[in-house]
Design a protein around this motif. Structure first.
Motif, short mmCIF file in Angstrom:
data_model
loop_
_atom_site.label_atom_id
_atom_site.label_comp_id
_atom_site.label_asym_id
_atom_site.label_seq_id
_atom_site.Cartn_x
_atom_site.Cartn_y
_atom_site.Cartn_z
N GLN A 110 0.70 -1.24 -0.18
CA GLN A 110 -0.03 0.19 0.19
C GLN A 110 0.56 1.42 -0.46
O GLN A 110 0.78 1.90 -0.71
CB GLN A 110 -0.70 0.40 1.43
CG GLN A 110 -2.40 -0.72 0.93
CD GLN A 110 -3.00 -0.68 2.80
OE1 GLN A 110 -3.15 -1.92 3.44
NE2 GLN A 110 -3.78 -0.23 2.21
N ILE A 154 -7.41 -7.03 -11.74
CA ILE A 154 -7.31 -5.84 -11.00
C ILE A 154 -8.97 -5.77 -9.77
O ILE A 154 -8.36 -5.71 -8.49
CB ILE A 154 -8.05 -4.48 -11.48
CG1 ILE A 154 -5.95 -3.68 -12.46
CG2 ILE A 154 -8.31 -3.06 -10.35
CD1 ILE A 154 -5.29 -4.09 -11.56
N SER A 155 -10.07 -6.34 -10.12
CA SER A 155 -11.24 -6.20 -9.26
C SER A 155 -11.20 -7.19 -8.80
O SER A 155 -11.44 -6.82 -7.34
CB SER A 155 -12.43 -6.33 -10.35
OG SER A 155 -12.53 -5.10 -10.90
N ALA A 157 -8.31 -8.74 -7.01
CA ALA A 157 -7.06 -8.41 -6.37
C ALA A 157 -8.20 -7.32 -5.33
O ALA A 157 -7.62 -7.52 -3.60
CB ALA A 157 -6.10 -7.82 -7.06
N GLY A 158 -8.74 -6.54 -6.13
CA GLY A 158 -9.10 -5.21 -5.34
C GLY A 158 -10.04 -5.69 -4.84
O GLY A 158 -10.48 -5.69 -3.24
N LEU A 159 -11.38 -6.81 -4.44
CA LEU A 159 -11.88 -7.18 -3.74
C LEU A 159 -11.86 -7.79 -2.85
O LEU A 159 -12.07 -8.00 -1.32
CB LEU A 159 -12.89 -8.12 -4.19
CG LEU A 159 -13.77 -7.55 -5.39
CD1 LEU A 159 -14.67 -8.79 -5.75
CD2 LEU A 159 -15.08 -7.14 -4.70
N LEU A 161 -8.47 -7.03 -1.38
CA LEU A 161 -6.95 -6.91 -0.33
C LEU A 161 -8.28 -5.44 0.09
O LEU A 161 -8.06 -4.65 1.59
CB LEU A 161 -6.35 -5.62 -1.20
CG LEU A 161 -5.50 -7.13 -1.93
CD1 LEU A 161 -4.62 -6.30 -2.59
CD2 LEU A 161 -4.30 -7.06 -0.44
N PHE A 162 -9.26 -5.03 -0.68
CA PHE A 162 -10.06 -4.10 0.58
C PHE A 162 -10.41 -4.24 1.35
O PHE A 162 -10.32 -2.80 2.38
CB PHE A 162 -11.10 -3.16 -0.54
CG PHE A 162 -11.60 -1.21 -0.50
CD1 PHE A 162 -10.59 -1.02 -0.31
CD2 PHE A 162 -12.73 -1.44 0.12
CE1 PHE A 162 -10.91 0.22 -0.31
CE2 PHE A 162 -13.09 -0.27 1.07
CZ PHE A 162 -12.27 0.84 0.22
N HIS A 163 -10.57 -5.59 1.84
CA HIS A 163 -11.38 -6.03 3.11
C HIS A 163 -9.84 -5.37 4.63
O HIS A 163 -10.48 -5.44 4.51
CB HIS A 163 -11.95 -6.63 3.13
CG HIS A 163 -13.67 -7.48 2.11
ND1 HIS A 163 -13.93 -7.36 2.86
CD2 HIS A 163 -13.20 -7.71 1.10
CE1 HIS A 163 -15.78 -7.33 2.17
NE2 HIS A 163 -15.10 -7.28 0.96
N GLU A 165 -7.27 -3.27 4.03
CA GLU A 165 -7.30 -2.18 4.14
C GLU A 165 -8.26 -1.66 5.09
O GLU A 165 -7.81 -0.45 5.40
CB GLU A 165 -7.27 -1.22 2.46
CG GLU A 165 -6.26 -2.20 1.56
CD GLU A 165 -5.75 -0.52 0.58
OE1 GLU A 165 -6.69 0.28 -0.17
OE2 GLU A 165 -5.25 -1.40 -0.59
N THR A 166 -8.87 -1.62 5.20
CA THR A 166 -10.22 -0.93 5.72
C THR A 166 -10.95 -1.62 6.65
O THR A 166 -11.46 -1.15 8.07
CB THR A 166 -11.32 -1.03 4.59
OG1 THR A 166 -12.28 -2.18 4.52
CG2 THR A 166 -11.71 -0.36 3.72
N SER A 168 -9.06 -1.04 9.55
CA SER A 168 -9.17 -0.65 10.78
C SER A 168 -9.96 0.44 11.19
O SER A 168 -10.86 1.10 12.09
CB SER A 168 -7.70 0.87 10.72
OG SER A 168 -7.55 1.20 9.62
N ILE A 169 -10.14 0.39 10.40
CA ILE A 169 -12.33 1.92 9.63
C ILE A 169 -13.08 1.09 9.97
O ILE A 169 -14.32 1.34 10.32
CB ILE A 169 -11.87 3.03 8.86
CG1 ILE A 169 -12.44 3.86 9.00
CG2 ILE A 169 -12.42 2.05 7.41
CD1 ILE A 169 -13.06 4.84 8.20
N ARG A 170 -13.41 -0.06 9.84
CA ARG A 170 -14.40 -1.21 9.54
C ARG A 170 -15.33 -1.18 10.92
O ARG A 170 -16.50 -1.52 11.53
CB ARG A 170 -14.17 -2.21 8.62
CG ARG A 170 -14.61 -2.10 7.67
CD ARG A 170 -14.29 -3.52 6.78
NE ARG A 170 -13.25 -4.36 6.79
CZ ARG A 170 -13.03 -4.94 7.09
NH1 ARG A 170 -13.94 -5.69 8.38
NH2 ARG A 170 -11.86 -5.63 7.24
N ILE A 186 -13.41 -13.49 4.70
CA ILE A 186 -13.42 -12.70 3.49
C ILE A 186 -13.51 -13.31 2.16
O ILE A 186 -13.98 -13.98 1.39
CB ILE A 186 -12.50 -11.78 3.82
CG1 ILE A 186 -12.49 -10.79 5.40
CG2 ILE A 186 -11.88 -10.65 2.97
CD1 ILE A 186 -11.35 -10.12 5.57
#
Lengths: 200, 200
Positions: A110, A154-155, A157-159, A161-163, A165-166, A168-170, A186
């Motif tokens: 990141q 990309i989609s 990987a993003g599906l 990794l984004f879980h 990445e977030t 800390s805020i979820r 996940i």
DNA sequence: ATTCTCTTACTTAACGTCCGTTAAGGTGGG
DNA sequence: CCCACCTTAACGGACGTTAAGTAAGAGAAT
């Protein structure tokens, strides 16, 4: 394996890399000082300059070391036989597991996406992502999806990794539960979404 | 609008925030010095301390200012009538557009996800994401998807944001084309994936 | 209308600390 | 002896922050 650069004891040089990687992951390049690194390694600050030319050189070597690990581990999620659907689920669950198991590498990735210059990004792409990306694109083609393979890879990987990445805020978002950080949950969720798309 | 903190000229205080936001986006908290900020604002370094108590205070104020803009713009992607499917596509394409239009906010968000402490993340969640998140979860429910609404909402955001996050490296990945950075292309791709899932 | 005072909004100059980096020297195995 | 490997000590500069002073304007008193 060209080791033109390391002039000193290979063992110490390696220890420096491996001890500095967690620091760079946690605080970023600007947030870590050479003295911080020397402290966790257990040497004087000057000793670092015996093994690496300067802070940038040490950082670059640390990234190469970290990401060569990552390349191997990602590769292993794709070395498998089976139907395209089976391989999709295998990749999804294993990739999710590995990203959960090595948060340091994920965070370094990141950070590099945010701050990496062209040279470092090119290295990162070639070292880690080009081969898996090709395999996933091929997989997408075999699955018979009619959308752009690059965007689909990309989609995927993003599906996943984004879980992470977030993470800390979820916990401050409605419905955020501990189980949503469980790689099994996940992985299953993403696999379901992706295979759901195929069912159409 | 509680302005307990700003002791000085409101106008200058605002200029400081708005000029420092691009710096923090580009280089991160540790990568920007108070002197850097004073240079782009056009004041002495000491003047910053007339308006903000210290670097952390200035940074926090800058984040609040930046993200209050973001909250408004995200809200606007969800204030719409129509069938659930229509609202899904509307959100997808508009959210994609807005993330493309304000890369600074996107990058600040990424940095906060990496480096934000609990307090700042909580603020960010409440200020920007809680309300849209609820709307999207409600939307997911109306669409009749049988998966966890929290996970699905994250997945939707991730599908869109990850394309932007990887913009810097995708040009080194196979099949990476200029059109893949076009928000229209990304928005259409994501909308297609999501509505594809519903078709099942 | 002028003077006095007080506040706001800044300036220049400096403080001590930490930064990346280097010079100079020591020590122990070939 | 020498060379790889490390040390302590220091360099100059950048850092966050503060002290002290100044210019400008508003308001009241004379």
């Amino acid at each position: 394996m060209s080791n033109k650069k390391s002039a000193g004891n290979l063992n110490t040089a390696l220890v420096i890399l491996e001890k500095s990687i967690p620091l760079f992951a946690q605080s970023g390049y600007a947030g870590v000082s050479m003295r911080d690194i020397s402290k966790v390694v257990g040497t004087s600050g000057a000793a670092l300059y015996h093994h690496y030319p300067d802070k940038q050189g040490l950082y670059l070597a640390a990234m190469e070391h970290a990401f060569s690990d990552m390349a191997l581990s990602i590769q292993s999620t794709l070395d498998i036989k089976g139907t395209p659907e089976e391989r999709l689920v295998h990749f999804t669950t294993n990739f999710t597991d590995q990203m959960a198991r090595s948060p340091e590498l994920r965070i370094l990735l990141q950070r590099e996406l945010l701050d990496g210059d062209d040279e470092r990004l090119k290295l990162l792409a070639n070292l880690v992502f080009v081969k898996p990306f090709k395999v996933i694109k091929e997989l997408a083609r075999e699955l018979g999806l009619d959308c752009d393979a690059h965007l689909l890879a990309i989609s995927m990987a993003g599906l996943i990794l984004f879980h992470f990445e977030t993470e800390s805020i979820r916990r401050y978002l409605p419905g955020g539960l501990k189980k949503h950080n469980d790689p099994k949950v996940i992985g299953k969720h993403v696999a379901k979404l992706l295979t759901g798309m195929l069912g159409k």
